[in-house]
Structures are given as structure tokens and as C-alpha cells.
Design a protein around this motif. Structure first.
Motif, PDB file in Angstrom:
ATOM      1  N   LYS A  39      -0.842   7.918  -1.613  1.00 29.88           N
ATOM      2  CA  LYS A  39      -0.019   8.979  -1.025  1.00 29.88           C
ATOM      3  C   LYS A  39       1.449   8.740  -1.328  1.00 29.88           C
ATOM      4  O   LYS A  39       1.910   7.598  -1.407  1.00 29.88           O
ATOM      5  CB  LYS A  39      -0.242   9.056   0.484  1.00 29.88           C
ATOM      6  CG  LYS A  39      -1.611   9.590   0.841  1.00 29.88           C
ATOM      7  CD  LYS A  39      -1.798   9.686   2.330  1.00 29.88           C
ATOM      8  CE  LYS A  39      -3.167  10.276   2.641  1.00 29.88           C
ATOM      9  NZ  LYS A  39      -3.450  10.280   4.062  1.00 29.88           N
ATOM     10  N   SER A  40       2.176   9.833  -1.506  1.00 25.84           N
ATOM     11  CA  SER A  40       3.583   9.754  -1.871  1.00 25.84           C
ATOM     12  C   SER A  40       4.407  10.706  -1.014  1.00 25.84           C
ATOM     13  O   SER A  40       3.936  11.786  -0.662  1.00 25.84           O
ATOM     14  CB  SER A  40       3.751  10.122  -3.349  1.00 25.84           C
ATOM     15  OG  SER A  40       5.112  10.251  -3.678  1.00 25.84           O
ATOM     16  N   ARG A  41       5.643  10.319  -0.700  1.00 29.24           N
ATOM     17  CA  ARG A  41       6.556  11.221   0.015  1.00 29.24           C
ATOM     18  C   ARG A  41       7.235  12.185  -0.945  1.00 29.24           C
ATOM     19  O   ARG A  41       7.719  13.231  -0.551  1.00 29.24           O
ATOM     20  CB  ARG A  41       7.621  10.411   0.748  1.00 29.24           C
ATOM     21  CG  ARG A  41       7.080   9.578   1.885  1.00 29.24           C
ATOM     22  CD  ARG A  41       8.200   8.948   2.709  1.00 29.24           C
ATOM     23  NE  ARG A  41       9.376   8.607   1.928  1.00 29.24           N
ATOM     24  CZ  ARG A  41       9.833   7.378   1.719  1.00 29.24           C
ATOM     25  NH1 ARG A  41       9.209   6.359   2.256  1.00 29.24           N
ATOM     26  NH2 ARG A  41      10.914   7.159   1.003  1.00 29.24           N
ATOM     27  N   THR A  42       7.281  11.836  -2.242  1.00 28.95           N
ATOM     28  CA  THR A  42       8.061  12.638  -3.192  1.00 28.95           C
ATOM     29  C   THR A  42       7.234  13.303  -4.291  1.00 28.95           C
ATOM     30  O   THR A  42       7.769  14.075  -5.064  1.00 28.95           O
ATOM     31  CB  THR A  42       9.127  11.750  -3.867  1.00 28.95           C
ATOM     32  OG1 THR A  42       8.467  10.646  -4.500  1.00 28.95           O
ATOM     33  CG2 THR A  42      10.127  11.238  -2.850  1.00 28.95           C
ATOM     34  N   ALA A  43       5.942  12.989  -4.368  1.00 34.11           N
ATOM     35  CA  ALA A  43       5.091  13.571  -5.417  1.00 34.11           C
ATOM     36  C   ALA A  43       3.743  13.942  -4.812  1.00 34.11           C
ATOM     37  O   ALA A  43       3.428  13.563  -3.687  1.00 34.11           O
ATOM     38  CB  ALA A  43       4.905  12.569  -6.552  1.00 34.11           C
ATOM     39  N   ASP A  44       2.957  14.675  -5.575  1.00 34.78           N
ATOM     40  CA  ASP A  44       1.617  15.027  -5.108  1.00 34.78           C
ATOM     41  C   ASP A  44       0.774  13.775  -4.900  1.00 34.78           C
ATOM     42  O   ASP A  44      -0.022  13.689  -3.978  1.00 34.78           O
ATOM     43  CB  ASP A  44       0.918  15.941  -6.116  1.00 34.78           C
ATOM     44  CG  ASP A  44       1.568  17.303  -6.213  1.00 34.78           C
ATOM     45  OD1 ASP A  44       2.253  17.710  -5.251  1.00 34.78           O
ATOM     46  OD2 ASP A  44       1.402  17.970  -7.254  1.00 34.78           O
ATOM     47  N   ILE A  45       0.949  12.809  -5.818  1.00 35.24           N
ATOM     48  CA  ILE A  45       0.171  11.568  -5.765  1.00 35.24           C
ATOM     49  C   ILE A  45       0.909  10.499  -6.568  1.00 35.24           C
ATOM     50  O   ILE A  45       1.560  10.799  -7.566  1.00 35.24           O
ATOM     51  CB  ILE A  45      -1.260  11.798  -6.330  1.00 35.24           C
ATOM     52  CG1 ILE A  45      -2.139  10.572  -6.138  1.00 35.24           C
ATOM     53  CG2 ILE A  45      -1.211  12.236  -7.777  1.00 35.24           C
ATOM     54  CD1 ILE A  45      -3.602  10.812  -6.498  1.00 35.24           C
ATOM     55  N   ASN A  46       0.832   9.262  -6.097  1.00 36.87           N
ATOM     56  CA  ASN A  46       1.355   8.129  -6.866  1.00 36.87           C
ATOM     57  C   ASN A  46       0.303   7.692  -7.870  1.00 36.87           C
ATOM     58  O   ASN A  46      -0.892   7.824  -7.614  1.00 36.87           O
ATOM     59  CB  ASN A  46       1.652   6.930  -5.949  1.00 36.87           C
ATOM     60  CG  ASN A  46       3.014   6.991  -5.324  1.00 36.87           C
ATOM     61  OD1 ASN A  46       3.955   7.514  -5.905  1.00 36.87           O
ATOM     62  ND2 ASN A  46       3.119   6.455  -4.120  1.00 36.87           N
ATOM     63  N   ASN A  47       0.721   7.120  -8.990  1.00 37.46           N
ATOM     64  CA  ASN A  47      -0.241   6.594  -9.954  1.00 37.46           C
ATOM     65  C   ASN A  47      -0.413   5.089  -9.798  1.00 37.46           C
ATOM     66  O   ASN A  47      -1.016   4.435 -10.639  1.00 37.46           O
ATOM     67  CB  ASN A  47       0.146   6.959 -11.386  1.00 37.46           C
ATOM     68  CG  ASN A  47       1.432   6.300 -11.827  1.00 37.46           C
ATOM     69  OD1 ASN A  47       2.159   5.714 -11.025  1.00 37.46           O
ATOM     70  ND2 ASN A  47       1.734   6.407 -13.109  1.00 37.46           N
ATOM     71  N   ILE A  48       0.115   4.537  -8.725  1.00 35.03           N
ATOM     72  CA  ILE A  48      -0.015   3.117  -8.431  1.00 35.03           C
ATOM     73  C   ILE A  48      -0.068   2.956  -6.914  1.00 35.03           C
ATOM     74  O   ILE A  48       0.488   3.760  -6.169  1.00 35.03           O
ATOM     75  CB  ILE A  48       1.163   2.317  -9.050  1.00 35.03           C
ATOM     76  CG1 ILE A  48       0.906   0.827  -8.973  1.00 35.03           C
ATOM     77  CG2 ILE A  48       2.488   2.707  -8.409  1.00 35.03           C
ATOM     78  CD1 ILE A  48       1.856   0.012  -9.843  1.00 35.03           C
ATOM     79  N   SER A  49      -0.735   1.934  -6.454  1.00 29.81           N
ATOM     80  CA  SER A  49      -0.896   1.701  -5.029  1.00 29.81           C
ATOM     81  C   SER A  49       0.447   1.470  -4.344  1.00 29.81           C
ATOM     82  O   SER A  49       1.355   0.877  -4.919  1.00 29.81           O
ATOM     83  CB  SER A  49      -1.795   0.473  -4.822  1.00 29.81           C
ATOM     84  OG  SER A  49      -1.864   0.129  -3.461  1.00 29.81           O
ATOM     85  N   SER A  50       0.539   1.913  -3.103  1.00 34.20           N
ATOM     86  CA  SER A  50       1.758   1.677  -2.324  1.00 34.20           C
ATOM     87  C   SER A  50       1.809   0.257  -1.771  1.00 34.20           C
ATOM     88  O   SER A  50       2.801  -0.142  -1.183  1.00 34.20           O
ATOM     89  CB  SER A  50       1.835   2.684  -1.170  1.00 34.20           C
ATOM     90  OG  SER A  50       0.698   2.544  -0.331  1.00 34.20           O
ATOM     91  N   GLY A  51       0.745  -0.506  -1.952  1.00 35.29           N
ATOM     92  CA  GLY A  51       0.693  -1.889  -1.472  1.00 35.29           C
ATOM     93  C   GLY A  51       0.186  -2.808  -2.561  1.00 35.29           C
ATOM     94  O   GLY A  51      -0.104  -2.377  -3.676  1.00 35.29           O
ATOM     95  N   PRO A  52       0.076  -4.089  -2.247  1.00 36.01           N
ATOM     96  CA  PRO A  52      -0.325  -5.062  -3.259  1.00 36.01           C
ATOM     97  C   PRO A  52      -1.837  -5.167  -3.484  1.00 36.01           C
ATOM     98  O   PRO A  52      -2.280  -5.958  -4.302  1.00 36.01           O
ATOM     99  CB  PRO A  52       0.215  -6.381  -2.695  1.00 36.01           C
ATOM    100  CG  PRO A  52       0.146  -6.186  -1.210  1.00 36.01           C
ATOM    101  CD  PRO A  52       0.445  -4.722  -0.985  1.00 36.01           C
ATOM    102  N   TYR A  53      -2.629  -4.364  -2.787  1.00 33.51           N
ATOM    103  CA  TYR A  53      -4.080  -4.529  -2.823  1.00 33.51           C
ATOM    104  C   TYR A  53      -4.788  -3.396  -3.554  1.00 33.51           C
ATOM    105  O   TYR A  53      -4.275  -2.297  -3.651  1.00 33.51           O
ATOM    106  CB  TYR A  53      -4.626  -4.632  -1.397  1.00 33.51           C
ATOM    107  CG  TYR A  53      -3.925  -5.688  -0.588  1.00 33.51           C
ATOM    108  CD1 TYR A  53      -4.070  -7.025  -0.906  1.00 33.51           C
ATOM    109  CD2 TYR A  53      -3.094  -5.343   0.467  1.00 33.51           C
ATOM    110  CE1 TYR A  53      -3.414  -8.007  -0.193  1.00 33.51           C
ATOM    111  CE2 TYR A  53      -2.432  -6.317   1.196  1.00 33.51           C
ATOM    112  CZ  TYR A  53      -2.596  -7.651   0.863  1.00 33.51           C
ATOM    113  OH  TYR A  53      -1.946  -8.612   1.567  1.00 33.51           O
TER     114      TYR A  53
END
Length: 134
Positions: A60-74
């Protein structure tokens, strides 16, 4: 109708698979079963990985429809598969993360060192099985 993607989506697969197995994600039991059996026939092992909804939440992203990488390290390889899943229209889908198996660092009985083409034989054997079970 079934769809298979076969790319190096994450180096994490190389870490947990150690070059011995293909991290495999599937939304379809019959497709997974055919791929797994195809792997046994070809000698290229596949390891089924989870596609839990919670891993998709990491994109999930605040600025895009979707991130292409995880927001966390896992979940590197898993979130890569979840990212791809967003663009697949076919309900019966599998993703094979070939990081770790796309090239051989050691010789196997049927593979010299170097680029291996793995898991092409597994996919071919799976397609044969699927065509028989139509």
C-alpha cells in the motif's frame, strides 16, 4: 485457462532456496499440483510459498496506486509475487521466482555451471500433465 510467470523477482528466493528449489506462488491447486509433479519428473524442485492477503497490504502507498516494493523489511519474494498478482487477469496463475536457480554455481548431473534455463523443464512437464488431464 492458466497463466505462469517465470522471472527473477527477488534475490530473497536465492537465500531461502539456496539454488536448490524454485519459490512458487499459485492461486490454483491444479496448476500448483502440475508444476510440483513436473518438478519431480524433471528433477527441478519447486517449493510452494504463501500468497496471504497481509503481504499485499505491505504494498500500500500514500502517493501511488501500489508500491512495487514492500513497505517493510519482510516478505521480499512474497511481496514481489503479490505485486505481480495485481496485474494478472487470469484466476489460475502461478509465479515462479527463479532467483537462485537461473544459473548453476555447481555442476549437476544434467547441468553444467552457468545459466541453466531452470525451471523450463518443470514447466514443460507441467504443461504435458495439464494437457492430459483436460
Amino acid at each position: 485457462r492458466k497463466s505462469v510467470s517465470n522471472i527473477q523477482s527477488s534475490g530473497i528466493n536465492a537465500e531461502y532456496g539456496g539454488g536448490e528449489c524454485v519459490g512458487t506462488y499459485s492461486t490454483c491447486e491444479s496448476l500448483w499440483s502440475a508444476l510440483e509433479k513436473g518438478g519431480y519428473i524433471s528433477g527441478d524442485r519447486l517449493w510452494r510459498m504463501p500468497l496471504f492477503k497481509e503481504y499485499g497490504d505491505l504494498l500500500k502507498s500514500r502517493t501511488a496506486d501500489i508500491n512495487n516494493i514492500s513497505s517493510g523489511p519482510y516478505g521480499g519474494s512474497i511481496t514481489a509475487a503479490k505485486f505481480l498478482q495485481n496485474f494478472v487477469k487470469c484466476k489460475s496463475w502461478a509465479h515462479l521466482d527463479i532467483a537462485g536457480v537461473m544459473d548453476s554455481t555447481a555442476s549437476f548431473s544434467y547441468l553444467p555451471k552457468g545459466m541453466s534455463g531452470r525451471p523450463t523443464r518443470s514447466i514443460i512437464e507441467a504443461l504435458k500433465l495439464l494437457s492430459i488431464n483436460k
